[in-house]
Design an enzyme around this catalytic site. Sequence first.
Site, PDB file in Angstrom:
ATOM      1  N   ARG A 127      40.384  42.996  33.816  1.00  9.62           N
ATOM      2  CA  ARG A 127      41.498  43.247  34.743  1.00  9.62           C
ATOM      3  C   ARG A 127      42.821  42.801  34.127  1.00  9.62           C
ATOM      4  NH1 ARG A 127      40.892  40.821  40.421  1.00  9.62           N
ATOM      5  NH2 ARG A 127      41.104  38.794  39.441  1.00  9.62           N
ATOM      6  N   ILE A 142      42.593  33.905  31.837  1.00 10.31           N
ATOM      7  CA  ILE A 142      43.527  34.317  32.910  1.00 10.31           C
ATOM      8  C   ILE A 142      42.883  35.484  33.664  1.00 10.31           C
ATOM      9  CG2 ILE A 142      45.876  35.106  33.460  1.00 10.31           C
ATOM     10  CD1 ILE A 142      46.581  34.573  30.453  1.00 10.31           C
ATOM     11  N   HIS A 143      42.656  35.312  34.936  1.00 11.66           N
ATOM     12  CA  HIS A 143      42.136  36.461  35.700  1.00 11.66           C
ATOM     13  C   HIS A 143      42.450  36.447  37.191  1.00 11.66           C
ATOM     14  CE1 HIS A 143      39.098  33.674  37.074  1.00 11.66           C
ATOM     15  NE2 HIS A 143      38.638  34.593  37.903  1.00 11.66           N
ATOM     16  N   ARG A 144      43.040  35.367  37.717  1.00 17.01           N
ATOM     17  CA  ARG A 144      43.290  35.294  39.167  1.00 17.01           C
ATOM     18  C   ARG A 144      44.285  36.358  39.584  1.00 17.01           C
ATOM     19  NH1 ARG A 144      40.055  31.597  40.028  1.00 17.01           N
ATOM     20  NH2 ARG A 144      39.014  33.151  41.264  1.00 17.01           N
ATOM     21  N   ASP A 179      43.235  29.786  34.750  1.00 12.80           N
ATOM     22  CA  ASP A 179      43.430  29.897  36.190  1.00 12.80           C
ATOM     23  C   ASP A 179      42.078  30.077  36.883  1.00 12.80           C
ATOM     24  OD1 ASP A 179      42.775  32.517  35.610  1.00 12.80           O
ATOM     25  OD2 ASP A 179      44.709  33.365  36.214  1.00 12.80           O
TER      26      ASP A 179
END
Length: 350
Positions: free
Chosen positions: A238, A205-207, A278
Amino acid sequence: MIVLTIIGARPQFIKAAVVSRAFKEHRPDVHEVIVHTGQHYDANMSDVFFDELEIPKPDYNLGIGGGTHGQNTGRMIEKLEGLMMEVQPQWVLVYGDTDSTLAGALAAAKLHIPVAHVEAGLRSFNRRMPEEINRVLTDHIAEVLFAPTETGRQNLRNEGITEDKIKLVGDVMYDASLFYKEKARRPQLPAELDIKGGDFVLCTIHRAENTDDPQRLKSILQGLGDSGEVIVLPLHPRTRAKITDYGITIPENVWVIDPVGYLEMVWLEANCRLVATDSGGVQKEAYFFGKPCVTMRDETEWVELVEAGWNTLVGANADYISSQLTNALLPRHNPYYGSGKASVFITAEI
Ligand code: UDP
């Protein structure tokens, strides 16, 4: 001939690794000068890729990262312009859709240096994504556009880009997955985690649309938790920071590990049961390794995988995520991402 390659973020290191190798093997007349903008700077988001994938050490590192999109892009353009005037390349090569891509393309175009764009023509048609802005602008600046898919080529045609500039070469990430799969390596995992039977979900998950929205991020983690599946989550820095900021509790069935190197990621992809992500690149890698993918976004650039039944878009809806992680998909056909020689075609064309 001097080719100035501009990279700065994790997926770009992976794409550039195979193209750099192809330059070395097939184009002895090319001197490739590599610039790392510094966009990704943590050791496990940057150095590990240069070491493991044997990418030549960057000739220049601009050390630009950590700012807003505007700050980063502006500072990169300024530094890259100076560097291009010094190095005097015949071509500038940019990859994908990050701020480094756009900054490189803009700086080069203003100096009348032709730009080649690897992974051209991808569209989510969602202009709220910073990546979409970067892609569209870069494609309209570039002289040569290397499209990975037929959909990409068609998107470029639809935007009025002339046929002679578009080269459908296949996907360099497919080249990378073929080349590095022999070298895949099991990552260090928590001792209590038993994934011997391969019955686990690999998740990333990083978007920004997920990490910058507390509701979406919370809902995604809830969906992962509700599924009750064993989930291995190499966590982007992030996302980790945002989970802490928002005070979200990570469910017990979700095993968070640090981001892994590409060779370890390939091992996880090859050995898991299903991928939930994502990421753009990871959606395709799931397919390259024959795994179904659940994509936690509202749209995707890799539409052919959704159409073929390999990929399901679930947004950030907890119930949908949870139910899809236990479902087995039944793909109808296998989309084409090239012959594994996209990097060779690219280096021959330049
Ligand atoms: N990747 C990796 N380690 C990780 C997570 C991802 O090596 O812990 C690789 C992944 O295999 C893929 C690339 O990074 O090749 C995708 O990058 P990312 O998801 O950051 O960007 P996107 O593809 O969404 O632009």
